[in-house]
Design a protein around this motif. Structure first.
Motif, PDB file in Angstrom:
ATOM      1  N   ALA A  31       0.815  -1.216   0.000  1.00  0.00           N
ATOM      2  CA  ALA A  31       0.000   0.000   0.000  1.00  0.00           C
ATOM      3  C   ALA A  31       0.847   1.264   0.000  1.00  0.00           C
ATOM      4  O   ALA A  31       0.474   2.278  -0.599  1.00  0.00           O
ATOM      5  CB  ALA A  31      -0.931  -0.012   1.217  1.00  0.00           C
ATOM      6  N   ALA A  32       2.000   1.205   0.655  1.00  0.00           N
ATOM      7  CA  ALA A  32       2.848   2.390   0.754  1.00  0.00           C
ATOM      8  C   ALA A  32       3.388   2.850  -0.597  1.00  0.00           C
ATOM      9  O   ALA A  32       3.806   4.005  -0.747  1.00  0.00           O
ATOM     10  CB  ALA A  32       4.015   2.111   1.700  1.00  0.00           C
ATOM     11  N   SER A  33       3.379   1.974  -1.595  1.00  0.00           N
ATOM     12  CA  SER A  33       3.949   2.321  -2.896  1.00  0.00           C
ATOM     13  C   SER A  33       2.926   2.910  -3.864  1.00  0.00           C
ATOM     14  O   SER A  33       3.308   3.453  -4.901  1.00  0.00           O
ATOM     15  CB  SER A  33       4.589   1.089  -3.539  1.00  0.00           C
ATOM     16  OG  SER A  33       3.607   0.132  -3.904  1.00  0.00           O
ATOM     17  N   TRP A  34       1.632   2.846  -3.552  1.00  0.00           N
ATOM     18  CA  TRP A  34       0.623   3.300  -4.513  1.00  0.00           C
ATOM     19  C   TRP A  34       0.670   4.798  -4.816  1.00  0.00           C
ATOM     20  O   TRP A  34       0.460   5.196  -5.970  1.00  0.00           O
ATOM     21  CB  TRP A  34      -0.772   2.881  -4.044  1.00  0.00           C
ATOM     22  CG  TRP A  34      -1.048   1.440  -4.372  1.00  0.00           C
ATOM     23  CD1 TRP A  34      -0.993   0.379  -3.514  1.00  0.00           C
ATOM     24  CD2 TRP A  34      -1.374   0.900  -5.650  1.00  0.00           C
ATOM     25  NE1 TRP A  34      -1.263  -0.795  -4.184  1.00  0.00           N
ATOM     26  CE2 TRP A  34      -1.503  -0.500  -5.500  1.00  0.00           C
ATOM     27  CE3 TRP A  34      -1.564   1.446  -6.911  1.00  0.00           C
ATOM     28  CZ2 TRP A  34      -1.817  -1.348  -6.548  1.00  0.00           C
ATOM     29  CZ3 TRP A  34      -1.884   0.601  -7.972  1.00  0.00           C
ATOM     30  CH2 TRP A  34      -2.010  -0.778  -7.791  1.00  0.00           C
ATOM     31  N   PRO A  35       0.946   5.671  -3.867  1.00  0.00           N
ATOM     32  CA  PRO A  35       1.099   7.084  -4.244  1.00  0.00           C
ATOM     33  C   PRO A  35       2.235   7.294  -5.254  1.00  0.00           C
ATOM     34  O   PRO A  35       2.132   8.143  -6.154  1.00  0.00           O
ATOM     35  CB  PRO A  35       1.407   7.770  -2.910  1.00  0.00           C
ATOM     36  CG  PRO A  35       0.794   6.883  -1.882  1.00  0.00           C
ATOM     37  CD  PRO A  35       1.000   5.483  -2.404  1.00  0.00           C
ATOM     38  N   PHE A  36       3.296   6.517  -5.128  1.00  0.00           N
ATOM     39  CA  PHE A  36       4.409   6.625  -6.070  1.00  0.00           C
ATOM     40  C   PHE A  36       4.006   6.081  -7.442  1.00  0.00           C
ATOM     41  O   PHE A  36       4.406   6.618  -8.479  1.00  0.00           O
ATOM     42  CB  PHE A  36       5.626   5.865  -5.525  1.00  0.00           C
ATOM     43  CG  PHE A  36       6.181   6.432  -4.250  1.00  0.00           C
ATOM     44  CD1 PHE A  36       7.165   7.410  -4.274  1.00  0.00           C
ATOM     45  CD2 PHE A  36       5.704   6.011  -3.018  1.00  0.00           C
ATOM     46  CE1 PHE A  36       7.678   7.942  -3.105  1.00  0.00           C
ATOM     47  CE2 PHE A  36       6.204   6.535  -1.839  1.00  0.00           C
ATOM     48  CZ  PHE A  36       7.189   7.510  -1.879  1.00  0.00           C
ATOM     49  N   ILE A  37       3.227   5.014  -7.457  1.00  0.00           N
ATOM     50  CA  ILE A  37       2.739   4.452  -8.716  1.00  0.00           C
ATOM     51  C   ILE A  37       1.887   5.480  -9.456  1.00  0.00           C
ATOM     52  O   ILE A  37       2.036   5.690 -10.664  1.00  0.00           O
ATOM     53  CB  ILE A  37       1.932   3.159  -8.459  1.00  0.00           C
ATOM     54  CG1 ILE A  37       2.856   2.043  -7.980  1.00  0.00           C
ATOM     55  CG2 ILE A  37       1.189   2.722  -9.716  1.00  0.00           C
ATOM     56  CD1 ILE A  37       2.131   0.781  -7.546  1.00  0.00           C
ATOM     57  N   ALA A  38       1.002   6.139  -8.728  1.00  0.00           N
ATOM     58  CA  ALA A  38       0.132   7.144  -9.345  1.00  0.00           C
ATOM     59  C   ALA A  38       0.947   8.319  -9.883  1.00  0.00           C
ATOM     60  O   ALA A  38       0.716   8.791 -11.012  1.00  0.00           O
ATOM     61  CB  ALA A  38      -0.895   7.636  -8.324  1.00  0.00           C
ATOM     62  N   ALA A  39       1.910   8.783  -9.097  1.00  0.00           N
ATOM     63  CA  ALA A  39       2.734   9.907  -9.534  1.00  0.00           C
ATOM     64  C   ALA A  39       3.566   9.540 -10.756  1.00  0.00           C
ATOM     65  O   ALA A  39       3.661  10.309 -11.722  1.00  0.00           O
ATOM     66  CB  ALA A  39       3.645  10.358  -8.395  1.00  0.00           C
TER      67      ALA A  39
END
Length: 287
Positions: free
Chosen positions: A60-68
């Motif tokens: 879950a912690a990586s999803w903001p990076f995936i979106a960006a």
């Protein structure tokens, strides 16, 4: 994390560089680089979607990076197509790929807490200097053509985007717990975004283009996915700036492909630039 680069990681990043140069050359060889860029990004998205069922979900912690990263890739694909529409690959590619590691190296030490040794900074400088030499040679070759500032500006903007998604993904992939799934998702988001944003401009021509060029879609998609997936995996094994700089040896491969397949003239500047980048790659390994 140690600043040393294991031999396996070194070889993997060099392979990724070759694949990256190959799909960029394939894109440049197409009469309509805009449709070609959408087709390649779409192919990468399809490959990513095909891999997802067999991969564990990213943390879950990586999803903001995936979106960006997905958002940055949308703009990157469009700028890449625009740059190749107006400039030779020997002009645009070195600017894009040679400028990015300088920005990455300057930012990674602050954002990722990485401290590089003096020898590694020197190697990064060599790789970037080689890209500058190649760019000067390309500009000299096209001095008699009506090449305005637009291709250069677009290529430099693309370099900023490359540095941006490299840093975002270097941080995000380490939080994902699944580098392959992380890669698949950013390529899916990038493809969907690029096609959605550009659909009206393509006037419905993309499906017909894809049917005419299935090899470009498939091979370009596989090369894009594999190249970036390897790079992201390498970022979990070695410092982001080191991986990003070594990956720019793709400039050497792109120069060779441009000369042998695209029939661009090999100048002294191109030979010198390729040699400087190769020296930087060796120095990176020995640092």
């Amino acid at each position: 994390m140690s600043t040393a680069m294991p031999p396996l990681v070194l070889l993997a990043v060099l392979l990724a560089a070759l694949m990256h140069a190959a799909w960029n050359a394939a894109l440049k060889s197409q009469p309509d680089t805009f449709l070609a860029a959408l087709a390649v990004s779409g192919g990468a998205g399809l490959v990513g979607a095909a891999l997802l069922p067999s991969l564990p979900a990213p943390a879950a912690a990586s999803w903001p990076f995936i979106a960006a990263s997905g958002a940055i890739h949308v703009v990157y694909y469009l700028l890449l197509a625009w740059a190749y529409r107006h400039a030779d690959i020997s002009h645009a590619y070195p600017l894009m790929r040679g400028g990015a590691p300088v920005l990455v190296a300057l930012a990674a030490s602050t954002l990722a807490g990485e401290r590089l040794q003096a020898a590694q900074w020197a190697a990064i400088g060599l790789i970037c200097a080689g890209g500058v030499v190649l760019t000067i040679g390309a500009r000299a070759k096209t001095a008699d053509k009506p090449v305005g500032p637009s291709p250069t500006v677009l290529a430099l903007m693309a370099a900023v985007l490359i540095a941006g998604y490299t840093l975002v993904d270097g941080l995000g992939v380490r939080r994902s717990g699944s580098p392959a799934a992380y890669t698949a998702w950013i390529l899916i988001f990038g493809a969907l975004g690029a096609i959605a944003v550009s659909w009206r401009r393509t006037e419905g021509r993309l499906p017909a283009f894809v049917l005419r060029k299935p090899g470009l879609v498939l091979l370009g998609g596989v090369a894009t996915t594999s190249s970036y997936g390897i790079a992201l995996w390498a970022m979990t094994q070695a410092p982001v700036a080191v991986v990003a700089a070594l990956r720019e040896t793709s400039i050497v491969f792109a120069t060779a492909i441009a000369a042998l397949l695209l029939r661009e003239r090999m100048t002294r500047a191109r030979v010198a630039g390729a040699g400087i980048i190769a020296l930087g790659a060796v120095a990176m390994r020995l640092a």
